[in-house]
Design a protein around this motif. Structure first.
Motif, PDB file in Angstrom:
ATOM      1  N   ASP A   1      37.044  13.105   1.112  1.00  0.00           N
ATOM      2  CA  ASP A   1      36.499  13.312   2.142  1.00  0.00           C
ATOM      3  C   ASP A   1      36.132  11.857   2.876  1.00  0.00           C
ATOM      4  OD1 ASP A   1      36.202  16.100   1.952  1.00  0.00           O
ATOM      5  OD2 ASP A   1      34.269  16.056   0.798  1.00  0.00           O
ATOM      6  N   ASP A   2      36.043  10.811   2.045  1.00  0.00           N
ATOM      7  CA  ASP A   2      35.713   9.462   2.801  1.00  0.00           C
ATOM      8  C   ASP A   2      36.916   9.194   3.736  1.00  0.00           C
ATOM      9  OD1 ASP A   2      33.251   9.331   1.275  1.00  0.00           O
ATOM     10  OD2 ASP A   2      33.987   8.181  -0.383  1.00  0.00           O
ATOM     11  N   GLN A   3      37.917   9.263   3.372  1.00  0.00           N
ATOM     12  CA  GLN A   3      39.246   9.028   4.217  1.00  0.00           C
ATOM     13  C   GLN A   3      39.008   9.747   5.451  1.00  0.00           C
ATOM     14  OE1 GLN A   3      42.049   9.460   1.188  1.00  0.00           O
ATOM     15  NE2 GLN A   3      42.523   7.386   0.986  1.00  0.00           N
ATOM     16  N   LEU A   4      38.733  10.899   5.397  1.00  0.00           N
ATOM     17  CA  LEU A   4      38.816  12.023   6.380  1.00  0.00           C
ATOM     18  C   LEU A   4      37.705  11.719   7.237  1.00  0.00           C
ATOM     19  CD1 LEU A   4      39.373  15.524   4.462  1.00  0.00           C
ATOM     20  CD2 LEU A   4      40.973  14.416   5.970  1.00  0.00           C
ATOM     21  N   GLN A   5      36.482  11.222   6.955  1.00  0.00           N
ATOM     22  CA  GLN A   5      35.536  10.850   7.571  1.00  0.00           C
ATOM     23  C   GLN A   5      35.771   9.500   8.298  1.00  0.00           C
ATOM     24  OE1 GLN A   5      32.096  10.463   5.214  1.00  0.00           O
ATOM     25  NE2 GLN A   5      31.589  12.688   5.291  1.00  0.00           N
ATOM     26  N   ALA A   6      36.431   8.537   7.770  1.00  0.00           N
ATOM     27  CA  ALA A   6      37.118   7.406   8.488  1.00  0.00           C
ATOM     28  C   ALA A   6      38.027   7.676   9.669  1.00  0.00           C
ATOM     29  CB  ALA A   6      37.707   6.648   7.547  1.00  0.00           C
ATOM     30  N   ILE A   7      38.919   8.907   9.360  1.00  0.00           N
ATOM     31  CA  ILE A   7      39.888   9.073  10.358  1.00  0.00           C
ATOM     32  C   ILE A   7      38.956   9.699  11.583  1.00  0.00           C
ATOM     33  CG2 ILE A   7      41.759  10.557  10.724  1.00  0.00           C
ATOM     34  CD1 ILE A   7      42.476   8.333   9.176  1.00  0.00           C
ATOM     35  N   GLN A   8      37.956  10.482  11.100  1.00  0.00           N
ATOM     36  CA  GLN A   8      37.310  11.374  12.342  1.00  0.00           C
ATOM     37  C   GLN A   8      36.695  10.224  13.366  1.00  0.00           C
ATOM     38  OE1 GLN A   8      34.664  13.919  10.348  1.00  0.00           O
ATOM     39  NE2 GLN A   8      36.177  15.354   9.832  1.00  0.00           N
ATOM     40  N   SER A   9      35.902   9.107  12.633  1.00  0.00           N
ATOM     41  CA  SER A   9      35.164   8.003  13.233  1.00  0.00           C
ATOM     42  C   SER A   9      36.464   7.398  14.360  1.00  0.00           C
ATOM     43  CB  SER A   9      34.792   7.008  12.326  1.00  0.00           C
ATOM     44  OG  SER A   9      33.720   7.710  11.608  1.00  0.00           O
ATOM     45  N   VAL A  10      37.537   7.092  13.720  1.00  0.00           N
ATOM     46  CA  VAL A  10      38.451   6.402  14.645  1.00  0.00           C
ATOM     47  C   VAL A  10      38.961   7.489  15.850  1.00  0.00           C
ATOM     48  CG1 VAL A  10      40.993   5.478  14.896  1.00  0.00           C
ATOM     49  CG2 VAL A  10      39.254   4.749  12.781  1.00  0.00           C
TER      50      VAL A  10
END
Length: 79
Positions: free
Chosen positions: A16-25
């Protein structure tokens, strides 16, 4: 395999943390694309014109403190 399928495969392996980072970018890229043509190729003259415009804005006092900008971007990303 399409680029979309490759991307989905990568996303399925992320937490989930990695997915949130991808979403932010992705949101930043979409905002930039929607707001102006920053993502399109430019000639040297076009880039120099943008720099001149930015310098003129700075000299006119039309700049935003980095912390304020960061706060605005974070608010946009979470809306």
């Amino acid at each position: 395999m399409s680029e979309l399928e490759k991307t989905i495969d990568l996303l399925e392996e992320m937490d989930d943390d990695q997915l949130q980072a991808i979403q932010s970018v992705a949101k930043i890229l979409m905002l930039r694309k929607a707001d102006n043509d920053i993502m399109t190729p430019k000639t040297e003259d076009q880039l120099l014109a943008q720099i001149d415009h930015s310098l003129a804005q700075i000299q006119a006092g039309q700049l935003v403190d980095t912390e304020e900008f960061d706060s605005r971007m974070e608010a946009m990303l979470h809306s």
